[in-house]
Design a protein around this motif. Sequence first.
Motif, short mmCIF file in Angstrom:
data_model
loop_
_atom_site.label_atom_id
_atom_site.label_comp_id
_atom_site.label_asym_id
_atom_site.label_seq_id
_atom_site.Cartn_x
_atom_site.Cartn_y
_atom_site.Cartn_z
N GLY A 1 0.82 -1.21 0.00
CA GLY A 1 0.00 0.00 0.00
C GLY A 1 0.85 1.25 0.00
O GLY A 1 2.05 1.23 0.30
N TYR A 2 0.19 2.35 -0.32
CA TYR A 2 0.88 3.64 -0.40
C TYR A 2 -0.07 4.72 0.09
O TYR A 2 -1.28 4.70 -0.20
CB TYR A 2 1.28 3.93 -1.85
CG TYR A 2 1.89 5.29 -2.08
CD1 TYR A 2 3.19 5.58 -1.68
CD2 TYR A 2 1.15 6.31 -2.69
CE1 TYR A 2 3.76 6.82 -1.90
CE2 TYR A 2 1.71 7.56 -2.92
CZ TYR A 2 3.01 7.81 -2.51
OH TYR A 2 3.57 9.05 -2.72
N GLY A 3 0.47 5.66 0.89
CA GLY A 3 -0.31 6.80 1.36
C GLY A 3 0.47 8.08 1.19
O GLY A 3 1.70 8.11 1.37
N VAL A 4 -0.22 9.17 0.85
CA VAL A 4 0.43 10.45 0.61
C VAL A 4 -0.45 11.58 1.12
O VAL A 4 -1.69 11.49 1.04
CB VAL A 4 0.74 10.64 -0.90
CG1 VAL A 4 -0.54 10.61 -1.73
CG2 VAL A 4 1.51 11.93 -1.15
N GLN A 5 0.16 12.60 1.67
CA GLN A 5 -0.56 13.78 2.11
C GLN A 5 -0.62 14.79 0.97
O GLN A 5 0.39 15.12 0.36
CB GLN A 5 0.11 14.42 3.33
CG GLN A 5 -0.62 15.64 3.87
CD GLN A 5 -0.02 16.17 5.16
OE1 GLN A 5 0.59 15.41 5.91
NE2 GLN A 5 -0.19 17.46 5.43
N ILE A 6 -1.82 15.28 0.69
CA ILE A 6 -2.04 16.25 -0.38
C ILE A 6 -2.46 17.57 0.27
O ILE A 6 -3.52 17.65 0.90
CB ILE A 6 -3.12 15.77 -1.36
CG1 ILE A 6 -2.71 14.42 -1.96
CG2 ILE A 6 -3.37 16.79 -2.46
CD1 ILE A 6 -3.79 13.79 -2.82
N GLY A 7 -1.63 18.59 0.13
CA GLY A 7 -1.94 19.84 0.78
C GLY A 7 -1.70 19.76 2.27
O GLY A 7 -0.90 18.96 2.76
N LYS A 8 -2.42 20.57 3.03
CA LYS A 8 -2.18 20.69 4.46
C LYS A 8 -3.04 19.76 5.30
O LYS A 8 -2.64 19.34 6.40
CB LYS A 8 -2.42 22.14 4.90
CG LYS A 8 -2.01 22.44 6.33
CD LYS A 8 -2.19 23.91 6.65
CE LYS A 8 -1.77 24.22 8.08
NZ LYS A 8 -1.95 25.66 8.42
N HIS A 9 -4.23 19.39 4.81
CA HIS A 9 -5.19 18.68 5.65
C HIS A 9 -5.65 17.33 5.12
O HIS A 9 -6.36 16.62 5.84
CB HIS A 9 -6.43 19.56 5.86
CG HIS A 9 -6.16 20.88 6.50
ND1 HIS A 9 -5.80 21.00 7.82
CD2 HIS A 9 -6.17 22.13 5.99
CE1 HIS A 9 -5.62 22.27 8.12
NE2 HIS A 9 -5.83 22.99 7.02
N LEU A 10 -5.30 16.96 3.92
CA LEU A 10 -5.89 15.77 3.29
C LEU A 10 -4.82 14.72 3.00
O LEU A 10 -3.74 15.04 2.50
CB LEU A 10 -6.59 16.15 1.99
CG LEU A 10 -7.35 15.03 1.27
CD1 LEU A 10 -8.53 14.56 2.11
CD2 LEU A 10 -7.83 15.52 -0.10
N SER A 11 -5.14 13.47 3.32
CA SER A 11 -4.29 12.33 2.97
C SER A 11 -5.12 11.26 2.30
O SER A 11 -6.28 11.03 2.67
CB SER A 11 -3.62 11.73 4.23
OG SER A 11 -2.71 12.65 4.80
#
Length: 437
Positions: free
Chosen positions: A165-175
């Motif tokens: 699996g892979y997870g990434v934070q997009i911007g300041k508040h969203l993952s």
Amino acid sequence: MRLQIKKYLYIIGICISATANAQTNSSSPYSAFGLGALRGDQLPQYRAMGGLSTGVRSLGGYSNINTANPAAYSSIQISTFDIGAYMNRTILERGGVSEASGNFALNHLNFAIPLSQRSAFSFGLMPFSDMGYNYASPMSFGSADTTRANRVFSGEGGLSKAYIGYGVQIGKHLSVGANVSYLFGKLNNISGIEFPNQLGATNSKIENTREINGFNYDLGLQYHTTLNEKTLLTLGYTNSLGTKLNSTASEVVTRYASYVSGDIVNPTLDTVSSVFGNEEKITLPMRHSFGFSINRANKWLLGADIRYAKWSDYRDGSLFDDQTQYENSYGASVGGQWTPDITSIRYWNVVDYRFGLRYDKTYLNLNGQDINDMAVSLGLGLPIRAQAGIQAYYKINLTAEYGQRGTLTNNLVKERYFNFTVSFMLNDRWFQRYRYD
């Protein structure tokens, strides 16, 4: 540094071999249905909070692998390794008679490695479902027939899940994140008729075997924001897509004698029929989970999850399909964690104390009764002091869960079970380039 990496690789190789060959089994008659008793996606530190995980981004000052919501991988800042073992004690009760049994097996093997300050990937091997049951029910051949016979049922096996699996934070508040899982394993179901008090009588047995494999996909989303300087609010959602698995089924019908002679117990007389290599598809249900948590950094965490799965869409086209009508399931969890004082020099002040409650209406309705599952759980996160000069952090996670499944109403079985899980977690800086070696 090279010696340290070689040591880890050696240990990891042993763990992978042991986990891949471990077979975990249930002791529940309710595991006879579907793909067996589902084990869930939570590691022990989350199971100790009643399974709370969908809206959990981080736990204390350590990196933890939240496989239940891959969006949480984006919070991992240091390479993480987690391996655990599972023990179960089950007491079955029906008609004033009770019976106890137990199981022990390796439970999981998980890794997570950060790719940047805002992203990480994880991979590992976990149980997906367990099957293990053995029971009998009396039957007669008419009011005038005094011949006694039993219908016997037994089963064993289980499915494992290898995932990446892979997870990434997009911007300041969203993952956001996703898991791709490969499910594989074998399920054996046996039913038959036995004449226990008639030596020389001919018994019959139907043995169904399913070899199952296929891919499944999980999507995760987390929205996180600060309520004040030290408090974080996280909202989470996960979706497990309703994919199809491959099933290769066989069915063998045999007759065997009802007597014991020397070293031969109930020898097979003949094979009535056999079918091999019947290929079918199994349709998994789509599952949803919503959750939230409020986290005071390195102090406490509280949260809740709700979940829903559309098991009415489940289809098993194999030879074993027992025509059971599965119902949509739903459930909820509440739980939390508390650490008295992370800066204290007293050991028990830096321990994580966890608690949780869980309730699930399962997908089974038997004899007009919903089969419900409820449990209370407690856990500890025990830090281990690292050696001087080593930038590694260790923790042992202990989880105890006491629950009940089923009911005595309408001649059904009530289960009381005790699950105990222990895991070893390591945080270390792998794959980091050093100026001197």
